[in-house]
Design an enzyme around this catalytic site. Structure first.
Site, short mmCIF file in Angstrom:
data_model
loop_
_atom_site.label_atom_id
_atom_site.label_comp_id
_atom_site.label_asym_id
_atom_site.label_seq_id
_atom_site.Cartn_x
_atom_site.Cartn_y
_atom_site.Cartn_z
N HIS A 1 -15.58 1.87 10.21
CA HIS A 1 -14.18 1.93 9.76
C HIS A 1 -13.49 0.58 9.98
O HIS A 1 -12.86 0.36 11.01
CB HIS A 1 -13.41 3.00 10.54
N CYS B 1 -17.43 4.93 5.44
CA CYS B 1 -18.03 6.04 6.18
C CYS B 1 -18.55 7.12 5.21
O CYS B 1 -19.54 6.91 4.53
CB CYS B 1 -17.01 6.60 7.19
N GLU C 1 -10.85 -0.52 8.84
CA GLU C 1 -9.38 -0.47 8.87
C GLU C 1 -8.82 -0.50 10.30
O GLU C 1 -7.69 -0.93 10.53
CB GLU C 1 -8.86 0.78 8.14
N GLY D 1 6.45 5.13 18.90
CA GLY D 1 5.27 4.27 18.84
C GLY D 1 5.59 2.89 18.33
O GLY D 1 5.18 1.88 18.88
#
Length: 542
Positions: free
Chosen positions: A515, A382, A517, A20
């Site tokens: 979220h 959240c 992030e 990745g």
């Protein structure tokens, strides 16, 4: 049709070698050279998406703008390349079989025997080409390792794909482990040879081999790999473990990965690569002396990948403030209310991330209470925001049994299951039946109240952020909360969904239903994390 060129990245020997990160770094380098790039991930597991897998199994679930629950590698892709990933950038065996079986039931293959070849492989090839318009390069990472029974259909599909679209339009990169044996003090190339042999036996000859090792690979060993694996010595590229992932683009460029790729396709670089931003960040991350301690209190903290984007976003917040962020990971299950003070007195900021289910909630609520009472900067994301609302309801509104309907039926649910919400003007309905993919997912707009702390952080009264949740704070409590000093400072455009809460009389206390992030990037840190780390820094200097 545009002439996109396809780069396939496979892995051998062991998983988690950094396919990745390699794909993401290559994407940055090609982009920096003036080309348009797209990165995709093909995952060989049978889950339709990672949404129902435990983070222990698969790390975090990354959410795209268009509401796909995807593999965490898409987070790497976004953070390094700056390109927002889409639903069409992640597919799984489960999804492929799902599609093919649906078509079979609808009679689309009437009279035919439905088989892995051609039906499954054709569907994979469709996915690879789908939704590509002006891209110069499409990088496709194949999950798992060569030799896995699951990844065979994918490898067969990319073999056919290369054959059909011409060898000059495709490139195979194979990533392997080159282990160092301490006992005999040597670097071993045999696993790489075996892995490439396996790949060649199914008809794929890698063009470039990236060798991951913990120490530099001597020329002799590289020559051996070149000889046995049938690739030129210049195409045996080593990647020695980096001290920080932000070094990866620099390291791959030094090893000439991007040059070799362009050479393979016989094309010239449009621009000179700009590594300045990465050099600056690497330098800061490795050399800064100033640091701040942040507690992350959650259920999956022992596992590094469980909060991948979150850890990254906090580091980015540090980058924005010239600080190193030390994460104190605290397991919420084991957090007893009487130990809170001891465990948290050394931290300058407290963060409670997303999560599902009742386990570990009381520890989180006690930590929030401590942050609220002691003026410690607090960020709830959240589920973390919902816990902050429950803590406030219990201790300031005197709703002693305040809870979330997620934990069972209750008369005092200040947090409840979403029954409906608007998406692009359409009414979406919540469900109790399926657990996979039935949440409010993807990018939604919120409006911010003027002069609130959050509107100052975003320097705006309108924001778009990514969601992944099934429960919401009950809007009917809004007035009671605001009377006591907890402001609903961000709200959905239809005024139904509380998006952000903050405290009036606290230096920095914010809960967000989304979220943030997922949208933070090393080269563009998210304002919420920059502000949170700044508040923690001010607190630590007190």
């Amino acid at each position: 049709t545009s002439m996109a060129r396809y780069i396939f990245v496979t892995g051998g020997v062991v998983s988690s070698l950094g396919k990745g990160l390699s794909s993401a770094s290559l994407a940055y380098l090609l982009q920096s050279r003036g080309y348009k790039v797209r990165i995709r991930k093909l995952d060989p597991y049978l889950n339709v998406d990672p949404g129902t897998m435990s983070p222990f199994q698969h790390g975090e679930v990354f959410v795209t703008d268009d509401g796909a629950e995807t593999d965490l590698d898409l987070g790497h892709y976004e953070r390094f390349s700056g390109i927002s990933a889409k639903k069409s950038d992640n597919i799984t065996t489960g999804k492929i079989y799902n599609d093919v079986l649906k078509r079979e039931r609808q009679g689309k293959y009437l009279g035919k025997t439905v088989q892995v070849i051609p039906h499954i492989t054709n569907r994979i090839k469709e996915f690879i080409k789908h939704d590509v318009s002006k891209e110069d390069f499409v990088i496709c990472e194949i999950g798992g390792t060569v030799g896995d029974i699951e990844s065979l259909p994918f490898l067969e599909a990319i073999r056919q794909f290369s054959n059909e679209s011409g060898k000059k339009n495709t490139l195979f990169i194979h990533l392997t482990l080159v282990p160092y044996m301490k006992a005999s003090d040597e670097i071993k190339t045999k696993p790489t040879q075996h892995s490439v042999k396996e790949l060649r036996s199914i008809g794929i000859q890698p063009n470039i081999i990236i060798c991951r090792s913990e120490r530099s690979i001597p020329l002799d060993q590289r020559k051996k790999i070149s000889l046995f694996c049938n690739v030129s010595i210049d195409d045996v590229i080593q990647t020695v473990d980096v001290k920080t992932i932000y070094e990866a683009p620099i390291s791959f460029n030094k090893e000439k990965l991007d040059e070799r790729v362009l050479k393979h396709f016989k094309i010239k670089s449009k621009k000179k690569v700009n590594l300045q931003p990465w050099k600056k960040i690497t330098n800061l991350v490795l050399n800064t002396k100033n640091s701040v301690n942040i507690a992350i209190i959650g259920k999956y903290v022992e596992l590094k990948d469980a909060y991948k984007s979150l850890d990254e976003a906090l580091t980015h917040g540090g980058i924005a403030n010239n600080l190193k962020v030390n994460l104190e990971r605290i397991e919420s299950d084991h957090l007893k209310p009487n130990e809170i003070k001891n465990k948290l007195n050394k931290v300058s900021g407290i963060l409670i991330p997303g999560g599902f289910g009742k386990r570990g909630t009381e520890g989180k609520i006690a930590a929030i209470h401590y942050a609220r009472k002691n003026n410690i900067p607090f960020l709830g994301i959240c589920f973390g925001m919902q816990m902050a609302v429950i803590e406030f309801a219990r201790n300031k509104l005197n709703i002693k049994n305040a809870t979330s309907s997620e934990f069972g039926l209750s008369k005092a649910s200040v947090v409840g299951l979403m029954s409906e919400w608007l998406k692009d003007g359409k009414l979406m309905k919540g469900t109790n039946k399926d657990l996979g993919g039935t949440m409010r997912l993807g990018s939604y707009e919120a409006k911010l109240i003027k002069n609130s702390l959050i509107s100052k952080i975003y320097k705006s009264t309108k924001i778009k952020e990514r969601h992944r949740h099934r429960y919401e704070v009950n809007i009917n409590f809004k007035e009671n909360f605001e009377k006591k000093g907890m402001i609903f400072s961000g709200i959905s455009p239809d005024n139904k969904l509380p998006e952000i809460v903050e405290l009036k009389n606290h230096p920095w206390f914010i809960g967000v239903q989304f979220h943030p992030e997922f949208k933070s990037r090393p080269l563009a840190p998210h304002p919420l994390f920059s502000s949170f780390i700044k508040a923690a820094k001010i607190n630590s200097n007190k």
